[in-house]
Design an enzyme around this catalytic site. Structure first.
Site, PDB file in Angstrom:
ATOM      1  N   ASN A 204     -55.307  13.866  50.431  1.00  0.00           N
ATOM      2  CA  ASN A 204     -54.355  15.057  49.765  1.00  0.00           C
ATOM      3  C   ASN A 204     -55.426  14.869  48.712  1.00  0.00           C
ATOM      4  O   ASN A 204     -56.567  15.032  49.022  1.00  0.00           O
ATOM      5  CB  ASN A 204     -53.495  13.657  48.970  1.00  0.00           C
ATOM      6  CG  ASN A 204     -53.743  13.176  48.255  1.00  0.00           C
ATOM      7  OD1 ASN A 204     -54.814  12.609  47.603  1.00  0.00           O
ATOM      8  ND2 ASN A 204     -52.536  11.525  48.312  1.00  0.00           N
ATOM      9  N   ARG A 205     -55.000  16.251  47.540  1.00  0.00           N
ATOM     10  CA  ARG A 205     -55.892  16.370  46.641  1.00  0.00           C
ATOM     11  C   ARG A 205     -57.269  15.742  45.834  1.00  0.00           C
ATOM     12  O   ARG A 205     -58.236  16.146  45.902  1.00  0.00           O
ATOM     13  CB  ARG A 205     -55.079  17.343  46.049  1.00  0.00           C
ATOM     14  CG  ARG A 205     -56.025  18.244  44.707  1.00  0.00           C
ATOM     15  CD  ARG A 205     -55.169  19.163  43.638  1.00  0.00           C
ATOM     16  NE  ARG A 205     -53.853  19.170  43.976  1.00  0.00           N
ATOM     17  CZ  ARG A 205     -53.342  20.148  42.950  1.00  0.00           C
ATOM     18  NH1 ARG A 205     -53.025  21.145  43.419  1.00  0.00           N
ATOM     19  NH2 ARG A 205     -51.516  19.707  43.392  1.00  0.00           N
ATOM     20  N   LYS A 206     -55.859  14.779  45.536  1.00  0.00           N
ATOM     21  CA  LYS A 206     -56.935  13.505  44.530  1.00  0.00           C
ATOM     22  C   LYS A 206     -57.618  12.995  45.522  1.00  0.00           C
ATOM     23  O   LYS A 206     -58.389  12.459  44.940  1.00  0.00           O
ATOM     24  CB  LYS A 206     -54.946  12.840  44.170  1.00  0.00           C
ATOM     25  CG  LYS A 206     -55.971  11.414  43.438  1.00  0.00           C
ATOM     26  CD  LYS A 206     -54.883  10.748  42.777  1.00  0.00           C
ATOM     27  CE  LYS A 206     -55.017   9.933  41.423  1.00  0.00           C
ATOM     28  NZ  LYS A 206     -53.989   8.571  40.975  1.00  0.00           N
ATOM     29  N   GLU A 207     -57.598  12.844  46.653  1.00  0.00           N
ATOM     30  CA  GLU A 207     -57.904  11.384  47.139  1.00  0.00           C
ATOM     31  C   GLU A 207     -59.294  12.819  47.760  1.00  0.00           C
ATOM     32  O   GLU A 207     -60.090  11.981  47.696  1.00  0.00           O
ATOM     33  CB  GLU A 207     -57.604  11.335  48.376  1.00  0.00           C
ATOM     34  CG  GLU A 207     -56.731  10.226  48.779  1.00  0.00           C
ATOM     35  CD  GLU A 207     -55.386  10.182  49.836  1.00  0.00           C
ATOM     36  OE1 GLU A 207     -54.778   8.867  49.929  1.00  0.00           O
ATOM     37  OE2 GLU A 207     -55.222  10.922  50.038  1.00  0.00           O
ATOM     38  N   ASP A 274     -47.861  10.649  55.202  1.00  0.00           N
ATOM     39  CA  ASP A 274     -47.208   9.700  55.950  1.00  0.00           C
ATOM     40  C   ASP A 274     -46.429  10.543  57.511  1.00  0.00           C
ATOM     41  O   ASP A 274     -47.013  10.861  58.686  1.00  0.00           O
ATOM     42  CB  ASP A 274     -46.134   8.174  56.015  1.00  0.00           C
ATOM     43  CG  ASP A 274     -46.739   7.099  54.920  1.00  0.00           C
ATOM     44  OD1 ASP A 274     -48.623   7.266  55.795  1.00  0.00           O
ATOM     45  OD2 ASP A 274     -46.196   6.618  55.471  1.00  0.00           O
TER      46      ASP A 274
END
Length: 487
Positions: A204-207, A274
């Site tokens: 995701n964006r944060k990861e 998921d």
């Protein structure tokens, strides 16, 4: 409407997806808070409902199965009651727990969330984040090696709980790629070199920002982050989910695609990752092109965030969203059919929501209310007053729209899964037949005045009150029309 995607998903063969990763048991404890403890300055939660559902890699496997794949699951469990719960839940989903590795020295990962007024008050985790020991790692790899040739592709679901240390991840990717299988990774942490050789990485964006070291604010930042992740992983594609901005897919050749968010309204993002990786993997493993697979994953994510809590999105739900003009087909049910439908859903471990009303001139307030009701569970059954019933309740000049018209409009709403008509003055007999897990009424009711509350609570269900939208009502619409035209 997207007929091409509908036809692709509807005609898709059933692939076998091997899911490997951190298996989690999610537990929800719901109740009411009305007082402060005399022992300490702490709120007192009076528990009304408890639920256990699959989380982590187990939720990915459940999503893959619900979307039409045969799912196999490899992961770590402790030797405890949490492990027993996970095995029982997997069996209900038609997924064998035989490939799970038991390590008595570590606990089964469990996350318990305490919820009141639909707000999470506290989360309690029972887990070990230490890597599996050498024996456990060897057993995990052996399970994968024994299954990989019989699957169409591998999903790595890394939650950082010890099932996928770097050495295990590298051996699994090497084994799968040698067998000619795709490997799709839902990553964790800063160092993505452990995923070197994977086909697709789905942060995701944060990861993506954490792993690339890029502060992501603009489209250019996304491209820069993806470029850095390509250098580290050698992946063929980087698939970054962007929350309410949708999803972006980057190829190592510099090509990119962006898909706007499909969600009608976001209630809870728990489990969205998921669902995305499961939908992407299942469709790719079945042979669909990347663009079609990404679009279907985007639609599945929109459905998932419309639920409260992590829930497996079904192939049927995605098909209904892709072809909304067909939404009414099969939704109108007799009382017996509605009861059988609800029974089938409960047998699959899915929560059935029920509400009822006249819905005479369906308006924005009704739609908001029904979307909120649907988000509380996995399927919404609507009990609709017949024309005769409406006349007895509302008067001889009602309903303004006939029964068949009201059925058609309700059935066309994506948040409504089934409609059943009742001729009585109250829905009590329908409620007894359907036996919902969650009974919903609008904010003009209190729990004590909801018809059928005792029936639902007796079998372990609960009543939810959904606030109404101020100023949105059939009466206001009528008064507005009369005032404008001098009636």
């Amino acid at each position: 409407m997207n007929k091409r995607l509908f036809d692709a998903l509807n005609g898709m063969r059933r692939p076998t997806a091997l899911v490997v990763g951190d298996v989690i048991l999610d537990r929800y404890v719901r109740g009411h808070i009305e007082r402060i403890s005399p022992e300490a300055p702490a709120q007192v939660l009076e528990v009304t409902d408890e639920e256990e559902i699959l989380g982590g890699a187990a939720n990915v496997a459940a999503n893959a199965s619900a979307l039409g794949a045969k799912a196999r699951l490899v992961g770590l469990l402790g030797d405890d009651d949490g492990a027993d719960s996970i095995k029982a839940l997997l069996k209900k989903k038609g997924i064998s727990p035989a490939d799970l590795v038991t390590d008595p020295a570590r606990p089964t990962t469990r996350k318990t969330r305490f919820i009141a007024m639909r707000q999470q008050m506290l989360r309690v985790d029972r887990e070990s984040r230490a890597d599996a020991d050498n024996k456990g790692q060897a057993r995990l790899v052996a399970r994968v090696e024994g299954a990989v040739k019989k699957c169409d592709g591998v999903i790595l679901s890394d939650y950082g709980k010890g099932a996928l240390p770097a050495a295990v991840t590298a051996r699994i990717i090497k084994c799968a790629r040698k067998a000619g299988k795709m490997v799709i990774v839902d990553p964790k942490g800063r160092d993505y070199s452990k995923y070197s050789g994977a086909t697709i990485i789905t942060p995701n964006r944060k990861e993506a920002a954490l792993a690339s070291g890029v502060e992501i604010k603009t489209d250019r930042d996304y491209r820069t982050a993806a470029a850095r992740l390509f250098k580290v992983t050698g992946a063929e594609h980087i698939f970054i989910t962007r929350g309410d901005e949708g999803m972006s897919v980057f190829g190592k050749d510099g090509a990119s695609m962006h898909f706007a968010a499909e969600a009608l309204e976001v209630f809870d993002v728990t489990g969205a990752g998921d669902t995305v990786i499961a939908a992407l993997a299942v469709t790719l493993f079945a042979g669909l092109p990347l663009e079609e697979a990404a679009k279907i994953a985007n639609v599945a994510a929109a459905i998932e965030v419309g639920h409260v809590g992590a829930r497996a999105v079904t192939r049927r739900e995605v098909l209904d969203r892709l072809m909304p003009d067909k939404a009414g087909n099969g939704k109108v049910k007799s009382r017996a059919q509605a009861a059988e439908y609800a029974k089938k859903l409960r047998g699959e471990g899915r929560a059935v929501v029920f509400t009822n009303g006249c819905f005479d001139i369906v308006h924005a307030g009704h739609v908001h209310y029904l979307e909120k009701a649907r988000a509380l569970g996995d399927a919404l059954v609507v009990g609709l007053n017949s024309d005769a019933s409406v006349r007895r309740i509302k008067g001889k000049n009602r309903p303004l729209t006939k029964q068949d018209d009201r059925i058609k409009v309700l059935s066309a709403l994506s948040c409504v899964d089934a409609v059943t008509v009742f001729n009585e003055d109250t829905p009590i007999n329908v409620i007894k037949a359907v036996s919902p897990d969650i009974l919903v009424k609008g904010g003009d009711y209190t729990p004590d005045t909801v018809v059928g509350r005792d029936v639902v609570e007796k079998r372990g269900g609960r009543v939810e009150i959904v606030p109404l939208v101020a100023g949105k009502s059939t009466t206001n619409i009528i008064n507005g029309i009369m005032g404008r035209f001098g009636g």
